[in-house]
Design a protein around this motif. Structure first.
Motif, PDB file in Angstrom:
ATOM      1  N   PRO A  59       8.144   9.284  -3.000  1.00 39.53           N
ATOM      2  CA  PRO A  59       9.305   9.456  -2.128  1.00 39.53           C
ATOM      3  C   PRO A  59      10.199   8.224  -2.093  1.00 39.53           C
ATOM      4  N   ASP A  60      11.468   8.444  -1.748  1.00 39.03           N
ATOM      5  CA  ASP A  60      12.412   7.330  -1.607  1.00 39.03           C
ATOM      6  C   ASP A  60      12.236   6.620  -0.274  1.00 39.03           C
ATOM      7  N   ILE A  61      11.873   7.381   0.754  1.00 33.35           N
ATOM      8  CA  ILE A  61      11.697   6.833   2.097  1.00 33.35           C
ATOM      9  C   ILE A  61      10.423   7.423   2.702  1.00 33.35           C
TER      10      ILE A  61
ATOM     11  N   ILE B 257       9.955   2.813   5.595  1.00 33.65           N
ATOM     12  CA  ILE B 257       9.688   2.102   4.340  1.00 33.65           C
ATOM     13  C   ILE B 257      10.560   2.736   3.262  1.00 33.65           C
ATOM     14  N   GLY B 258      11.349   1.934   2.576  1.00 37.12           N
ATOM     15  CA  GLY B 258      12.245   2.473   1.565  1.00 37.12           C
ATOM     16  C   GLY B 258      12.168   1.721   0.254  1.00 37.12           C
ATOM     17  N   LYS B 259      12.647   2.358  -0.778  1.00 39.82           N
ATOM     18  CA  LYS B 259      12.700   1.708  -2.087  1.00 39.82           C
ATOM     19  C   LYS B 259      13.804   0.649  -2.114  1.00 39.82           C
TER      20      LYS B 259
ATOM     21  N   HIS C 139       0.806  -1.217   0.000  1.00 39.54           N
ATOM     22  CA  HIS C 139       0.000   0.000   0.000  1.00 39.54           C
ATOM     23  C   HIS C 139       0.841   1.270   0.000  1.00 39.54           C
ATOM     24  N   SER C 140       2.096   1.159  -0.426  1.00 36.53           N
ATOM     25  CA  SER C 140       2.958   2.319  -0.598  1.00 36.53           C
ATOM     26  C   SER C 140       3.791   2.094  -1.860  1.00 36.53           C
ATOM     27  N   ASN C 141       4.735   2.976  -2.118  1.00 32.89           N
ATOM     28  CA  ASN C 141       5.626   2.791  -3.265  1.00 32.89           C
ATOM     29  C   ASN C 141       6.965   2.204  -2.826  1.00 32.89           C
ATOM     30  N   GLY C 142       7.018   1.717  -1.580  1.00 34.11           N
ATOM     31  CA  GLY C 142       8.256   1.168  -1.049  1.00 34.11           C
ATOM     32  C   GLY C 142       8.419  -0.309  -1.345  1.00 34.11           C
ATOM     33  N   ASP C 143       9.605  -0.816  -1.011  1.00 35.75           N
ATOM     34  CA  ASP C 143       9.931  -2.224  -1.265  1.00 35.75           C
ATOM     35  C   ASP C 143      10.473  -2.948  -0.043  1.00 35.75           C
TER      36      ASP C 143
END
Length: 384
Positions: A229-231, A248-250, A83-87
């Motif tokens: 965002p990256d984080i 949460i980070g990429k 549910h975010s753009n993080g990995d």
């Protein structure tokens, strides 16, 4: 005489019980809680699904440390990534710890040290996050702060462009400044941050400690804007009152946070994550978030109409169920009057009344809150 350090200015209320949107004190008085533990109890106090999950985990295991694999960590991390753009996710115990981890990761990954934050921001009270906070009152009395933090006026694109260069490791920003007065960022401002970070090979850090986990009607507030965002940092609403935070980070940041680079004894504790898993199962649901959006629009519009005639109200702003009423020097009197009538709210800066109801609040409770606010404002008008 109290055995506690006097670090908090407390209300004269001794809480005995809490359920849903209500608090009950030791005298039997009932309050509508529009503080929610400062945006923590997003599904209300003691939500039955969350309580059940915690009780079940109490009968399994309480703590083993991060030397062991724990499937619940993967479960909750998977929900946050979905549910975010993080990995990838790092679990900790609070918003300050999540921001501390973000600062360390940014410096470690970029091998640069300068970090730009914004005036009137708030990022925590550890030395690094206190330094990141753009408020002198948070810094006063603690001596030298962490080097190479720079503060720029919020929503000021030109000032940011003048400060930005290749020496910057990261820009850290709240999508809506909470303690700074419930001030939303503009899309142009956030897009400028993203563009500058890409141009100068810096990381774009969004502090979602207060705005995240459904508070604005989306899983994270940055998702209202066309940014990536990256984080992302989260805490508060993540655990429904259990101490838990997350960074949460990429995916490309993973190698910079390998074994031995960072750690925490209690981060990712199974009891806290049982609460987080149940909380996210409730909030990260399209129908639930749509209802938050619908109810918060209803409340904000009704609130604006009910207090429109008061000259000391200069703005009603925010997003979702993070709402600020700009009311100047009347803030403290209004908050006291609202408490006296059974509605709990808090300040944001010296001139703003902040409303943070549980996302599960009913329309009937919203109407009740508006009635109390209108009564409190009417009395203040008479005495002003």
């Amino acid at each position: 005489m109290s055995s506690l350090f006097p670090t908090y200015q407390r209300f004269d209320i001794h809480v005995e019980e809490a359920q849903g949107t209500k608090l009950i004190d030791n005298k039997g008085n009932e309050y509508l809680d529009f503080i929610s533990g400062i945006a923590v109890c997003n599904v209300g106090h003691r939500h039955p699904d969350v309580q059940k999950a915690v009780e079940e985990q109490l009968n399994k295991v309480w703590h083993v440390s991060n030397l062991f694999h724990q499937s619940i960590q993967e479960d909750v991390a998977g929900k946050l990534v979905e549910h975010s753009n993080g990995d990838a996710v790092f679990f900790c115990n609070s918003g300050a710890e999540a921001n501390e981890a973000a600062i360390k990761l940014a410096r470690k990954y970029t091998q640069k040290h300068k970090i730009i934050t914004f005036t009137k921001s708030f990022h925590g009270r550890t030395f690094a996050t206190m330094t990141a906070t753009g408020q002198a009152k948070i810094h006063d009395g603690f001596g030298p702060l962490v080097n190479e933090f720079v503060y720029v006026p919020y929503n000021d694109e030109e000032a940011l462009k003048q400060e930005m260069d290749d020496s910057v490791a990261a820009i850290m920003v709240e999508v809506i400044q909470g303690e700074g007065g419930v001030v939303p960022g503009t899309e142009a401002f956030l897009l400028t941050i993203q563009e500058l970070c890409k141009k100068h090979e810096a990381l774009f850090i969004v502090d979602e400690v207060q705005t995240g986990i459904g508070r604005t009607g989306k899983p994270f507030a940055y998702q209202h804007f066309n940014v990536s965002p990256d984080i992302i940092t989260a805490a508060k609403g993540l655990g429904s009152g259990m101490p838990v935070g997350a960074m949460i980070g990429k995916g490309y940041l993973k190698d910079a946070f390998g074994p031995g680079t960072h750690g925490t004894t209690f981060g990712g504790n199974p009891i806290a994550l049982a609460s987080a898993k149940a909380t996210l199962n409730i909030i990260f649901n399209e129908a639930f978030l749509a209802e938050v959006t619908e109810k918060s629009l209803y409340f904000t519009n009704a609130l604006k109409n009910s207090i429109a005639d008061y000259s000391f109200v200069t703005d009603v702003r925010g997003k979702g169920f993070m709402i600020g009423i700009e009311c100047g020097e009347h803030q403290s009197a209004l908050l006291a009057a609202m408490r006296e009538k059974g509605l709990l709210a808090l300040g944001a800066g010296p001139h703003v009344v902040r409303l943070l109801p549980p996302l599960t609040v009913t329309k009937e409770e919203l109407d009740q809150a508006i009635h109390i606010i209108e009564e409190a404002f009417s009395q203040t008008k008479i005495t002003s």
